[in-house]
Each structure stands twice: as structure tokens, then as C-alpha cells.
Design an enzyme around this catalytic site. Structure first.
Site, PDB file in Angstrom:
ATOM      1  N   LYS A   1       6.027  -3.981  -3.990  1.00 10.71           N
ATOM      2  CA  LYS A   1       7.480  -3.815  -3.863  1.00 10.71           C
ATOM      3  C   LYS A   1       7.951  -4.017  -2.420  1.00 10.71           C
ATOM      4  CE  LYS A   1      11.495  -2.419  -5.557  1.00 10.71           C
ATOM      5  NZ  LYS A   1      12.158  -3.396  -6.431  1.00 10.71           N
TER       6      LYS A   1
ATOM      7  N   GLU B   1       7.782 -14.246 -11.450  1.00 17.44           N
ATOM      8  CA  GLU B   1       7.047 -13.142 -10.837  1.00 17.44           C
ATOM      9  C   GLU B   1       6.521 -12.125 -11.837  1.00 17.44           C
ATOM     10  OE1 GLU B   1       8.970 -10.496  -8.026  1.00 17.44           O
ATOM     11  OE2 GLU B   1      10.872 -10.669  -9.072  1.00 17.44           O
TER      12      GLU B   1
ATOM     13  N   TRP C   1      -2.899  -2.521  -1.702  1.00 19.61           N
ATOM     14  CA  TRP C   1      -2.597  -3.939  -1.896  1.00 19.61           C
ATOM     15  C   TRP C   1      -3.463  -4.632  -0.853  1.00 19.61           C
ATOM     16  CZ3 TRP C   1      -0.771  -8.229   0.715  1.00 19.61           C
ATOM     17  CH2 TRP C   1      -0.320  -9.288  -0.073  1.00 19.61           C
TER      18      TRP C   1
ATOM     19  N   CYS D   1       0.849  -1.183   0.000  1.00 24.11           N
ATOM     20  CA  CYS D   1       0.000   0.000   0.000  1.00 24.11           C
ATOM     21  C   CYS D   1       0.891   1.242   0.000  1.00 24.11           C
ATOM     22  CB  CYS D   1      -0.934   0.105   1.187  1.00 24.11           C
ATOM     23  SG  CYS D   1      -2.099  -1.249   1.294  1.00 24.11           S
TER      24      CYS D   1
ATOM     25  N   HIS E   1      15.673 -36.940  -9.109  1.00 24.53           N
ATOM     26  CA  HIS E   1      14.913 -37.404  -7.940  1.00 24.53           C
ATOM     27  C   HIS E   1      13.452 -36.936  -8.001  1.00 24.53           C
ATOM     28  CE1 HIS E   1      18.519 -39.011  -6.145  1.00 24.53           C
ATOM     29  NE2 HIS E   1      19.130 -37.870  -6.433  1.00 24.53           N
TER      30      HIS E   1
ATOM     31  N   GLU F   1      17.428 -17.033  -8.496  1.00 27.83           N
ATOM     32  CA  GLU F   1      17.030 -15.663  -8.831  1.00 27.83           C
ATOM     33  C   GLU F   1      16.463 -15.592 -10.260  1.00 27.83           C
ATOM     34  OE1 GLU F   1      16.316 -13.179  -7.300  1.00 27.83           O
ATOM     35  OE2 GLU F   1      16.479 -11.502  -8.673  1.00 27.83           O
TER      36      GLU F   1
ATOM     37  N   ASN G   1      -1.566   1.864   5.987  1.00 27.18           N
ATOM     38  CA  ASN G   1      -0.783   0.755   5.441  1.00 27.18           C
ATOM     39  C   ASN G   1      -0.359  -0.106   6.628  1.00 27.18           C
ATOM     40  OD1 ASN G   1       2.671   0.644   4.312  1.00 27.18           O
ATOM     41  ND2 ASN G   1       1.129  -0.909   4.178  1.00 27.18           N
ATOM     42  N   GLY G   2      -0.630  -1.420   6.542  1.00 28.44           N
ATOM     43  CA  GLY G   2      -0.294  -2.308   7.656  1.00 28.44           C
ATOM     44  C   GLY G   2      -1.496  -3.168   8.001  1.00 28.44           C
TER      45      GLY G   2
ATOM     46  N   ARG H   1       3.760  -0.195  -4.886  1.00 28.14           N
ATOM     47  CA  ARG H   1       3.480  -0.765  -3.563  1.00 28.14           C
ATOM     48  C   ARG H   1       2.133  -1.481  -3.505  1.00 28.14           C
ATOM     49  NH1 ARG H   1       6.852   1.412   0.212  1.00 28.14           N
ATOM     50  NH2 ARG H   1       5.440   0.745   1.852  1.00 28.14           N
TER      51      ARG H   1
HETATM   52  O1  M6R Z   1      12.835  -4.980   0.218  1.00 27.48           O
HETATM   53  P1  M6R Z   1      13.373  -6.371   0.325  1.00 27.48           P
HETATM   54  O2  M6R Z   1      14.619  -6.576  -0.409  1.00 27.48           O
HETATM   55  O3  M6R Z   1      13.496  -6.836   1.756  1.00 27.48           O
HETATM   56  O4  M6R Z   1      12.271  -7.283  -0.350  1.00 27.48           O
HETATM   57  C1  M6R Z   1      12.356  -8.683  -0.317  1.00 27.48           C
HETATM   58  C2  M6R Z   1      11.437  -9.323  -1.332  1.00 27.48           C
HETATM   59  O5  M6R Z   1      10.112  -8.981  -1.078  1.00 27.48           O
HETATM   60  C3  M6R Z   1      11.786  -8.905  -2.766  1.00 27.48           C
HETATM   61  O6  M6R Z   1      13.115  -9.191  -3.067  1.00 27.48           O
HETATM   62  C4  M6R Z   1      10.867  -9.646  -3.761  1.00 27.48           C
HETATM   63  O7  M6R Z   1      11.174 -10.995  -3.787  1.00 27.48           O
HETATM   64  C5  M6R Z   1      10.978  -9.021  -5.154  1.00 27.48           C
HETATM   65  N1  M6R Z   1       9.695  -8.971  -5.752  1.00 27.48           N
HETATM   66  C6  M6R Z   1      11.858  -9.776  -6.060  1.00 27.48           C
HETATM   67  O8  M6R Z   1      11.945  -9.245  -7.329  1.00 27.48           O
END
Ligand code: M6R
Length: 608
Positions: free
Chosen positions: A603, A489, A76, A2, A505, A482, A102-103, A29
């Protein structure tokens, strides 16, 4: 999760245009719904609906609301479906008090029940709406002319959970009330205007003077003043000047932030590696004092932490090292005591899972080093040593430049430790450091330029596939993890990464002709075994995409090889992820998705 923005100004401008522009910068966000409220001639005006800002703005003209004070929110969803009623802002029964949040208010059901018994009528299913009604209820106890801050403080005392709150009242048409606990809130200061937002890029166009509100602080903003208090005591605000430019939070001609951020990696690495050596030396000393070390992070930052883990393991050998996904920290709590060092990695510095883990670690007096991108955010503030990546603001939800910057910073730290334990003499250390600092930005630029077209071409070939595997061994596994996370995603192609040897496996069962398998195989000790894994996959008709290096036998066994220059092993988690970032980006675009705003994601993840 959010995005919140609030603005109060003494200039004659209507703030709704600024609020709408700021919301666009916060859209990463959350983008389930959006809303804006202003106070115009003592009356609240609210517009809100489901959908992305541009579309809602076109439908409702959010930016035409009148008034010199207002708040906005991009959602969100946590509590309540994605519908117009649940979109923020929310109001009290009479529509005088407006709130965005937000929260998560954990005790909202109890509060709602009590408020309903007192006659309050609720219009949404959200937890956030209770804040407006609580304020209404608390104000009933006060003289109508008395300051509203006392009622606001009583409201904050009643709620439990995590929050960044901004609230306005039609009878106090210059003041914004703020409170924060475990969800980010920053204040922007300009002479005649004050801003509050979830993140700095929201108001970067208007001011670079920033005050970071800390946990437990309550504040009021008027056009001329910022007042902050904590536990009843006034706090003297300490503004910092942010070096990010307004342009750095704009697309600058790129079709998406993600592509811009991929191309910004050379400069992000250069700036990050330009870190003050004294901070790195201090961090190295702290690491060498610790009995055990835990890398703690989520998502992409966890993958950077994994690269750090492998680098440290090579140097520290028998020292117990652990890698922990932050949402799982309870499972490892028996390891955490005053002799433990946590290395927390987080782009935003606000990820709640990491903060919870650090909160628990602090109780045992464990030491904390953090690697974060957002200056003065919560996670650095919970740490004894804060190391910053200097990647600039990252707006695309999929982390790219901040990831390679995190890896580079951890590689820089690993080099320092290698020197400090005597594995490198000073000449060798200086040589390696020079190579890291000069080569990382250069080789990154070359690889991006040489492989972007190929990544686009490959994306077109695989864009109709539903699955993909990413295989690697040993210290190359974080690259595969990664690469798979990036692809799934943003392109929604199901992508799984695992150690290559594991495929027989179970996972190989679903491989069939044309199934894309990405093989990460540099010229290193894993090369031979990776070749065997490639053959196993080929035998089942898999479409082999390799990320490899000049001279490797795998090139001729691949359907689509990315052939990179052989580089320092320290650099591989940086160099070898680049084609996969671009592949994910172009696959998302080819499939018609917005890579900057993948569905169901945000984000900054400020919920558990
Ligand atoms: O702000 P942060 O690096 O702590 O966030 C961690 C994850 O939420 C973040 O890396 C998420 O996996 C991204 N969407 C990856 O692209």
C-alpha cells in the site's frame, strides 16, 4: 512497505495477541513473511516464517508468545529472497537484541563487511540485520548498566538510507527504541501501554491518541512514558486525537476491504468536500501567485493529479502546467525554482518518490501544496498548505475511495480558482459549489448501486481474458488510465490505457475477436471521435465495453455498456471510474485472487 508494530505494557497481558492482530491491519503494507518477538523473563522469544499472517499464526501460534513487550513485522522483500531466514525480526549474534526495520539501509554492505571482520555472524541476507549487530558492537563500548539509548543513537548515526526502526533488548525489558527517517512511524499512547507502528490502524482499537514521529527523531517508549529527541535535544511530544474509528479499519461484513471502500465513496466525498473554505481560498491564492505549477504523484494519485491538471488547464489557460510522475522528477528539475508551485498528491503522504521530489523542490524554495489522506504524514509536513481528503483509513492496496476523494478535492479547488480569476461570479460559484457538494455523494451512491451487479456479470465474462485496452480522449484519459491500473493490479489481466487516436499507431495490431476494449465516452466533445475508435475496434472483433451516458450513440455499438446519468463535467472523473473499480474487484475475485493484497505490491511505497 513492510509493516512494523511494537508494544510495551505494564498490564499483565501478553502482547503477542495484540501484535498479531495489529499485524493483520498492517498486512496491506507487505505480506511476503511475518514475525513476532517478545521478551519473556529476560529472554527473547522469536517466531517467524514466510506467508500471510493467518497461515503463519496457525502454524506457529505467534499469538501465544509470552511477555509484556514485543515487536512484529510483515515484510515486503527488498534485500534478500522471501525465505524464513530473511523474515523479520532479526537479532544480534547472542540473540539479546531484536530489531524490525522498514526502509533500505544503503551502506549495509560496508557495515556488514566491517562487522564480519569483527567476528559477527549473520543469519540473513537482509540489510536490516546490520542494525542488531551494530547495536551489539556499540554496547561493547558502554558500561553494561549504562543507558542503551546512547549506543542506539550511535547506531543511527552510522546507518545511511531510509528507515523506521524498532528495537528491543532482553536486558532492558520495558523499553522500545525507535528511529525514523523517510519511512513512517507513529506512536500510540494509552496510560499503561505504548505502541509504535507504521500506520495508525495498527493500534486504533486500543488508542486514538497518536504522536507522529518526525524525520530524524529518536525515541524510547516504556509503558508509562514517551521520550523523543532530535539532534541531541529533547522534543516535547504533541499527541493528536484521531477521529477514525476502530471499525473504519475493519471489514464490517464485507468480504474484502476494497469492496467496503468502494461503497464508502459517497461518505468519503461528503466529508472531503466539507473542507474549510478558508484553506481552499489560501490554496487558490498560492496557485495564482505561481509562475508555473507541477502536479507530482505516483500511481492512482498521479491519475487524480492528471484530472486536476486538466481542470486547471481549462481555467488557467496559458499558465505553464506540468504533470510529473514523481519517480521521474529529476527530468523536470530545470523547471523548479522559487516561482514554481508543486501540487503533491498522495493518499499515504509517505510515498518516497514524491518525498524525494519535494525534498529537491524545497532546496530551490519552490512552494508546495499537498493533497493527502493521512493526517500529519510526511508529505503534508513538507508542504506550506496541506489539503486533506477525509476518506478515512484505506486498507485495500488498490486505491478507490481515496482516489475519488482526491479528484473531488482538486475539483473543489478548481472551482475556487475559476471564481478567483473572475470566470465565475459569486452566484455562479455558489451554485456550482452547491451542486458539487450535494451531487457528488448522491450520484456516486446511485451509480454504485445501479452498476454493481452489471460489473460482476461483466467480470465473469472477461475473467478468462489475458489483455484489455482502455481508451479515452483529452480530459477523460485519466479515467482510462485509472481503470486499466485497477484491473491489472488486482486481477493480473494485462490492461493498457492510451489516447484512443493512438490505437492505429500500434496497439490495434493485437486486437482479435473477443479482445476486451473499454471505451470511456461521455456526452462531450470527444463523443464523435470515440465512436470512430469504437468502430475501428469492432471491425477487428473486439468486445466493446463502454462507460458512457444516457442518449449516447455508442450504447448500441457496445457489447456491454455502462450507461451513467449525464453529470457535471467536474464530476466525470469520479462517476465514470466507479464501474471500472467494481469491474476490477469482481474480475480479481472471479479469478480467485485476493483483491486486498495483490502480489508484489504494498500500500505504501517507501522505497525508491
Ligand atoms: O500513497 P500514495 O497515494 O502516494 O501511493 C501512490 C501509489 O503507490 C498508489 O496509488 C498505487 O498506485 C496503488 N496501488 C493504486 O491502487
Amino acid at each position: 512497505m513492510c509493516g512494523i508494530i511494537a508494544i510495551t505494557t505494564s498490564s499483565k497481558t501478553n502482547v503477542s495477541k495484540m501484535i498479531t492482530d495489529s499485524l493483520k491491519k498492517l498486512e496491506y503494507r507487505g505480506y511476503d513473511s511475518v514475525g513476532v518477538a517478545t521478551i519473556n523473563n529476560g529472554k527473547i522469544e522469536i517466531l517467524k516464517d514466510i506467508g500471510m499472517i493467518d497461515k503463519v499464526n496457525k502454524r506457529l501460534s505467534l499469538e501465544n508468545l509470552r511477555g509484556t513487550i514485543g515487536i512484529g513485522h510483515t515484510r515486503w522483500a527488498t534485500h534478500g529472497a522471501i525465505n524464513q531466514e530473511n523474515a523479520h525480526p532479526h537479532s544480534d549474534c547472542k540473540g539479546n537484541i531484536i530489531v524490525v526495520h522498514n526502509g533500505i539501509i544503503e551502506n549495509y554492505l560496508d557495515l556488514k563487511k566491517t562487522l564480519k571482520e569483527k567476528g559477527h555472524f549473520f543469519s540473513s541476507e537482509t540489510d536490516s540485520e546490520v542494525i542488531a549487530h551494530l547495536m551489539e558492537e556499540e554496547l561493547k563500548q558502554d558500561n553494561p548498566n549504562s543507558s542503551k539509548i546512547n549506543a542506539f543513537k550511535r547506531v543511527i548515526n552510522k546507518i545511511e538510507g531510509t528507515y523506521a526502526i524498532t528495537l528491543i533488548h532482553s536486558k532492558d525489558p520495558e523499553t522500545i527504541f525507535l528511529a525514523r527517517k523517510d519511512s513512517p512511524l507513529v506512536i500510540g499512547v494509552r496510560e499503561d501501554t505504548k505502541f509504535a507502528a507504521s500506520d495508525i490502524p495498527a493500534f486504533l482499537e486500543y488508542t486514538k491518541q497518536v504522536i507522529v514521529l518526525k524525520n530524524g527523531e529518536i525515541a524510547t517508549l516504556t509503558p508509562q512514558a514517551v521520550y523523543i529527541e532530535k539532534n541531541g535535544f529533547r522534543v516535547q511530544p504533541k499527541p493528536v486525537i484521531i477521529s477514525w474509528t476502530a471499525e473504519s479499519a475493519q471489514k464490517s461484513g464485507y468480504p474484502h476491504f476494497m469492496l467496503k471502500e468502494i461503497h464508502e465513496q459517497p461518505i468519503a466525498l461528503k466529508n472531503t468536500l466539507n473542507i474549510d473554505p478558508r484553506v481552499i481560498e489560501k490554496a487558490s491564492n498560492k496557485i495564482l501567485e505561481a509562475e508555473r505549477i507541477i502536479f507530482l504523484a505516483c500511481g492512482t494519485s498521479y491519475h487524480a493529479g492528471l484530472s486536476g491538471y486538466h481542470q486547471f488547464q481549462r481555467i488557467l489557460k496559458k499558465r505553464p502546467l506540468y504533470k510529473v510522475i514523481a519517480s521521474e522528477y529529476e527530468t523536470y528539475s530545470h523547471l523548479i525554482d522559487e516561482d514554481t508551485l508543486i501540487i503533491a498528491v498522495s493518499q499515504s503522504g509517505e510515498t518516497l518518490d514524491v518525498m524525494k521530489g519535494l525534498g529537491a523542490a524545497r532546496k530551490t524554495r519552490a512552494s508546495i501544496i499537498s493533497v493527502a489522506n493521512v493526517i500529519d504524514s510526511s508529505i503534508p509536513r513538507l508542504s506550506q498548505i496541506a489539503l486533506y481528503t477525509k476518506a478515512g483509513p484505506e486498507i485495500g492496496v488498490a486505491a478507490t475511495k481515496t482516489h475519488t476523494a482526491q479528484v473531488a478535492l482538486l475539483a473543489r479547488l478548481a472551482l475556487q480558482i475559476e471564481h478567483d480569476v473572475g470566470l465565475l461570479n459569486t452566484t455562479e460559484f455558489n451554485e456550482n459549489l452547491g451542486t458539487l457538494v450535494t451531487e457528488a455523494p448522491q450520484i456516486t451512491r446511485t451509480i454504485i448501486n445501479q452498476n454493481e451487479f452489471k460489473a460482476k456479470e461483466l467480470a465473469a465474462k472477461i475473467s478468462n481474458q489475458n489483455h484489455a485496452y482502455f481508451l479515452a480522449r483529452g480530459y477523460n484519459l485519466p479515467i482510462a488510465l485509472e481503470g486499466a491500473l485497477k484491473l491489472k493490479e488486482i486481477s493480473y489481466i494485462h490492461a493498457e490505457a492510451f489516447p484512443a487516436g493512438e490505437s492505429k499507431h500500434g496497439p490495434i495490431a493485437i486486437v482479435e475477436p473477443d479482445f476486451p476494449v473499454v471505451i470511456i465516452s461521455p456526452n462531450d466533445w470527444t463523443a464523435k471521435k470515440m465512436l470512430s475508435s469504437t468502430e475501428e475496434m469492432r471491425a477487428r472483433g473486439a468486445y466493446i465495453i463502454s462507460v458512457t451516458e444516457e442518449g449516447h450513440n455508442i450504447i448500441e455499438r457496445s457489447d456491454y455498456p455502462f450507461i451513467l446519468p449525464t453529470s457535471l463535467s467536474l464530476l466525470r472523473p469520479i462517476t465514470h471510474i466507479l464501474p471500472l473499480q467494481m469491474l476490477a474487484y469482481y474480475a480479481a475475485v472471479k479469478r480467485g485472487f485476493d483483491p486486498d493484497k495483490p502480489k508484489n505490491l504494498a500500500k505504501t511505497v517507501t522505497v525508491e
